[in-house]
Design a protein around this motif. Structure first.
Motif, PDB file in Angstrom:
ATOM      1  N   LEU A  12       0.828  -1.198   0.000  1.00  0.00           N
ATOM      2  CA  LEU A  12       0.000   0.000   0.000  1.00  0.00           C
ATOM      3  C   LEU A  12       0.865   1.252   0.000  1.00  0.00           C
ATOM      4  CD1 LEU A  12      -2.821   1.201   0.123  1.00  0.00           C
ATOM      5  CD2 LEU A  12      -2.760   0.958   2.617  1.00  0.00           C
ATOM      6  N   SER A  13       1.928   1.233   0.781  1.00  0.00           N
ATOM      7  CA  SER A  13       2.831   2.385   0.831  1.00  0.00           C
ATOM      8  C   SER A  13       3.514   2.623  -0.508  1.00  0.00           C
ATOM      9  CB  SER A  13       3.885   2.173   1.927  1.00  0.00           C
ATOM     10  OG  SER A  13       4.784   3.247   1.982  1.00  0.00           O
ATOM     11  N   ARG A  14       3.951   1.553  -1.147  1.00  0.00           N
ATOM     12  CA  ARG A  14       4.610   1.698  -2.450  1.00  0.00           C
ATOM     13  C   ARG A  14       3.644   2.247  -3.491  1.00  0.00           C
ATOM     14  NH1 ARG A  14       7.085  -3.604  -5.152  1.00  0.00           N
ATOM     15  NH2 ARG A  14       4.849  -4.079  -5.244  1.00  0.00           N
ATOM     16  N   LEU A  15       2.392   1.779  -3.437  1.00  0.00           N
ATOM     17  CA  LEU A  15       1.403   2.279  -4.384  1.00  0.00           C
ATOM     18  C   LEU A  15       1.079   3.746  -4.122  1.00  0.00           C
ATOM     19  CD1 LEU A  15      -0.605   1.688  -6.681  1.00  0.00           C
ATOM     20  CD2 LEU A  15      -2.257   0.985  -4.919  1.00  0.00           C
ATOM     21  N   LEU A  16       0.964   4.114  -2.844  1.00  0.00           N
ATOM     22  CA  LEU A  16       0.627   5.493  -2.499  1.00  0.00           C
ATOM     23  C   LEU A  16       1.721   6.477  -2.913  1.00  0.00           C
ATOM     24  CD1 LEU A  16      -0.998   4.936   1.014  1.00  0.00           C
ATOM     25  CD2 LEU A  16      -2.125   5.875  -1.005  1.00  0.00           C
ATOM     26  N   ARG A  17       2.948   5.991  -3.011  1.00  0.00           N
ATOM     27  CA  ARG A  17       4.032   6.887  -3.418  1.00  0.00           C
ATOM     28  C   ARG A  17       3.943   7.261  -4.898  1.00  0.00           C
ATOM     29  NH1 ARG A  17       6.884   3.890   0.599  1.00  0.00           N
ATOM     30  NH2 ARG A  17       7.820   5.298   2.131  1.00  0.00           N
ATOM     31  N   ARG A  18       3.169   6.495  -5.658  1.00  0.00           N
ATOM     32  CA  ARG A  18       3.072   6.809  -7.084  1.00  0.00           C
ATOM     33  C   ARG A  18       1.640   7.011  -7.561  1.00  0.00           C
ATOM     34  NH1 ARG A  18       2.063   1.884  -9.879  1.00  0.00           N
ATOM     35  NH2 ARG A  18       2.293   0.037  -8.568  1.00  0.00           N
ATOM     36  N   VAL A  19       0.650   6.813  -6.662  1.00  0.00           N
ATOM     37  CA  VAL A  19      -0.733   7.007  -7.074  1.00  0.00           C
ATOM     38  C   VAL A  19      -1.045   8.503  -7.107  1.00  0.00           C
ATOM     39  CG1 VAL A  19      -1.803   6.967  -4.791  1.00  0.00           C
ATOM     40  CG2 VAL A  19      -3.099   6.167  -6.767  1.00  0.00           C
ATOM     41  N   VAL A  20      -1.819   8.912  -8.073  1.00  0.00           N
ATOM     42  CA  VAL A  20      -2.138  10.326  -8.226  1.00  0.00           C
ATOM     43  C   VAL A  20      -3.297  10.721  -7.318  1.00  0.00           C
ATOM     44  CG1 VAL A  20      -2.894  12.102  -9.850  1.00  0.00           C
ATOM     45  CG2 VAL A  20      -1.304  10.322 -10.594  1.00  0.00           C
ATOM     46  N   GLN A  21      -4.328   9.895  -7.229  1.00  0.00           N
ATOM     47  CA  GLN A  21      -5.538  10.237  -6.492  1.00  0.00           C
ATOM     48  C   GLN A  21      -5.691   9.341  -5.263  1.00  0.00           C
ATOM     49  OE1 GLN A  21      -8.342   9.800  -9.836  1.00  0.00           O
ATOM     50  NE2 GLN A  21      -8.833  11.962  -9.558  1.00  0.00           N
ATOM     51  N   VAL A  22      -5.220   9.827  -4.118  1.00  0.00           N
ATOM     52  CA  VAL A  22      -5.371   9.050  -2.899  1.00  0.00           C
ATOM     53  C   VAL A  22      -6.839   8.965  -2.501  1.00  0.00           C
ATOM     54  CG1 VAL A  22      -5.075  11.013  -1.331  1.00  0.00           C
ATOM     55  CG2 VAL A  22      -4.466   8.716  -0.556  1.00  0.00           C
ATOM     56  N   ASP A  23      -7.662   9.942  -2.938  1.00  0.00           N
ATOM     57  CA  ASP A  23      -9.096   9.915  -2.677  1.00  0.00           C
ATOM     58  C   ASP A  23      -9.884   9.519  -3.923  1.00  0.00           C
ATOM     59  OD1 ASP A  23      -9.200  10.581   0.065  1.00  0.00           O
ATOM     60  OD2 ASP A  23      -8.876  12.695  -0.381  1.00  0.00           O
ATOM     61  N   GLY A  24      -9.288   8.688  -4.770  1.00  0.00           N
ATOM     62  CA  GLY A  24     -10.006   8.190  -5.927  1.00  0.00           C
ATOM     63  C   GLY A  24     -11.248   7.413  -5.506  1.00  0.00           C
ATOM     64  N   GLU A  25     -12.356   7.602  -6.229  1.00  0.00           N
ATOM     65  CA  GLU A  25     -13.648   7.051  -5.824  1.00  0.00           C
ATOM     66  C   GLU A  25     -14.038   5.820  -6.627  1.00  0.00           C
ATOM     67  OE1 GLU A  25     -16.440  10.162  -6.399  1.00  0.00           O
ATOM     68  OE2 GLU A  25     -15.580  11.489  -4.867  1.00  0.00           O
ATOM     69  N   ASN A  26     -14.885   4.979  -6.004  1.00  0.00           N
ATOM     70  CA  ASN A  26     -15.523   3.891  -6.742  1.00  0.00           C
ATOM     71  C   ASN A  26     -16.912   4.348  -7.183  1.00  0.00           C
ATOM     72  OD1 ASN A  26     -17.175   3.734  -4.467  1.00  0.00           O
ATOM     73  ND2 ASN A  26     -16.177   1.897  -3.668  1.00  0.00           N
ATOM     74  N   SER A  27     -17.739   3.445  -7.659  1.00  0.00           N
ATOM     75  CA  SER A  27     -19.043   3.811  -8.209  1.00  0.00           C
ATOM     76  C   SER A  27     -19.979   4.398  -7.164  1.00  0.00           C
ATOM     77  CB  SER A  27     -19.694   2.585  -8.850  1.00  0.00           C
ATOM     78  OG  SER A  27     -19.861   1.544  -7.893  1.00  0.00           O
ATOM     79  N   ALA A  28     -19.706   4.176  -5.886  1.00  0.00           N
ATOM     80  CA  ALA A  28     -20.538   4.731  -4.815  1.00  0.00           C
ATOM     81  C   ALA A  28     -19.921   5.983  -4.206  1.00  0.00           C
ATOM     82  CB  ALA A  28     -20.761   3.683  -3.723  1.00  0.00           C
ATOM     83  N   GLY A  29     -18.842   6.481  -4.822  1.00  0.00           N
ATOM     84  CA  GLY A  29     -18.175   7.656  -4.292  1.00  0.00           C
ATOM     85  C   GLY A  29     -17.316   7.369  -3.082  1.00  0.00           C
ATOM     86  N   GLN A  30     -17.057   6.099  -2.802  1.00  0.00           N
ATOM     87  CA  GLN A  30     -16.261   5.710  -1.641  1.00  0.00           C
ATOM     88  C   GLN A  30     -14.783   5.698  -1.993  1.00  0.00           C
ATOM     89  OE1 GLN A  30     -18.171   1.960  -1.328  1.00  0.00           O
ATOM     90  NE2 GLN A  30     -19.949   2.742  -0.195  1.00  0.00           N
ATOM     91  N   THR A  31     -13.958   6.082  -1.048  1.00  0.00           N
ATOM     92  CA  THR A  31     -12.517   6.114  -1.242  1.00  0.00           C
ATOM     93  C   THR A  31     -11.860   4.915  -0.562  1.00  0.00           C
ATOM     94  OG1 THR A  31     -12.150   7.413   0.784  1.00  0.00           O
ATOM     95  CG2 THR A  31     -12.587   8.637  -1.263  1.00  0.00           C
ATOM     96  N   GLY A  32     -10.577   4.761  -0.809  1.00  0.00           N
ATOM     97  CA  GLY A  32      -9.840   3.702  -0.128  1.00  0.00           C
ATOM     98  C   GLY A  32      -9.871   3.874   1.377  1.00  0.00           C
ATOM     99  N   LEU A  33      -9.813   5.127   1.845  1.00  0.00           N
ATOM    100  CA  LEU A  33      -9.875   5.387   3.285  1.00  0.00           C
ATOM    101  C   LEU A  33     -11.218   4.950   3.851  1.00  0.00           C
ATOM    102  CD1 LEU A  33      -8.601   6.620   5.820  1.00  0.00           C
ATOM    103  CD2 LEU A  33      -9.546   8.825   5.134  1.00  0.00           C
TER     104      LEU A  33
END
Length: 252
Positions: free
Chosen positions: A38-59
């Motif tokens: 997860l840490s490695r992905l977060l270092r290169r992901v652009v949208q940490v609050d990217g949403e799914n179809s329900a507007g939910q984020t990874g957090l």
């Protein structure tokens, strides 16, 4: 991505492309890790609050499933604890439902707000009561402690709220004290301290935004309508700041 479960107060959304960065982020967040992935992905992901179809984020997903370490990591990388899903709920609602007090603490310390309602009018406390987990009682006690200490501040007595700390003696109460402190606004004789009347303090109130003491008028608090990180000046635009009253500073 886990399938929607009827025990949740909302249905879990889906990601259009599970192999895209947002899809991978949601999968790791819902699984609770592993932390290094997860840490490695977060270092290169652009949208940490990217949403799914329900507007939910990874957090939201990690909080809903009670993954404390994943919640802490996502917050460290700037995830918004007050992000609104399509149903109006936030990661704080999700964390309260999980019944995991460490999850709720991480969210509140990052600025999570207990006053926000979903579209059905439910607060995080309502979600905690709906959770039914064995730990829900501890979460409800934590939420009540936050409310009681803010109420004590509003009524001008920092000592009144200290008694409620005994409710959480079973675990990390001493660790909580640093986050739930309230400044002593009064002297022993009940008069306002001189330094407080000259310069009203800004007080981080866990779960209730930022409070400003305006003795003896009371307290002001608010919910921001825009993320401060998105409030950027236009290129070449002059900075304009002026005082509109003795206690208000207007900044462009």
């Amino acid at each position: 991505m886990p399938s929607p479960r009827s025990r949740f107060p909302v249905e879990l959304g889906s990601v259009r492309d599970p192999e895209a960065q947002v899809g991978q982020l949601h999968r790791l967040a819902a699984a609770g890790g592993p932390g290094w992935g997860l840490s490695r992905l977060l270092r290169r992901v652009v949208q940490v609050d990217g949403e799914n179809s329900a507007g939910q984020t990874g957090l939201f997903l990690s909080a809903l499933l009670g993954h404390s370490s994943a919640v802490q990591l996502l917050l460290t990388f700037g995830a918004n604890p007050n992000h609104r899903c399509l149903d109006g709920s936030t990661p704080v609602h999700a964390g309260a439902f999980s019944g995991r007090r460490p999850v709720v603490l991480h969210l509140l310390r990052a600025g999570g707000d207990l006053r926000l309602h979903d579209q059905q009018g439910r607060t995080p406390r309502d979600w905690a009561e709906q959770g039914g987990a064995r730990q829900s009682r501890e979460v409800l006690e934590l939420l009540e402690l936050c409310r009681a200490r803010v109420a004590a501040l509003v009524h001008g007595g920092a000592l009144a709220a200290s008694a409620s700390l005994g409710q959480l003696q079973a675990s990390s109460v001493h660790h909580l004290c640093g986050s739930l402190w309230l400044p002593r606004l009064l002297r022993a004789d009940g008069a306002p301290r001189q330094e407080q009347t000259r310069r009203p303090p800004q007080i981080p109130a866990l779960g209730f935004g930022q409070l400003s003491s305006l003795w003896p008028l009371g307290l002001l608090t608010g919910i921001p309508l825009a993320d401060p990180k998105e409030l950027l000046p236009a290129q070449g635009e002059p900075d304009r700041t002026y005082e509109s009253s003795s206690r208000t500073l207007m900044a462009k």
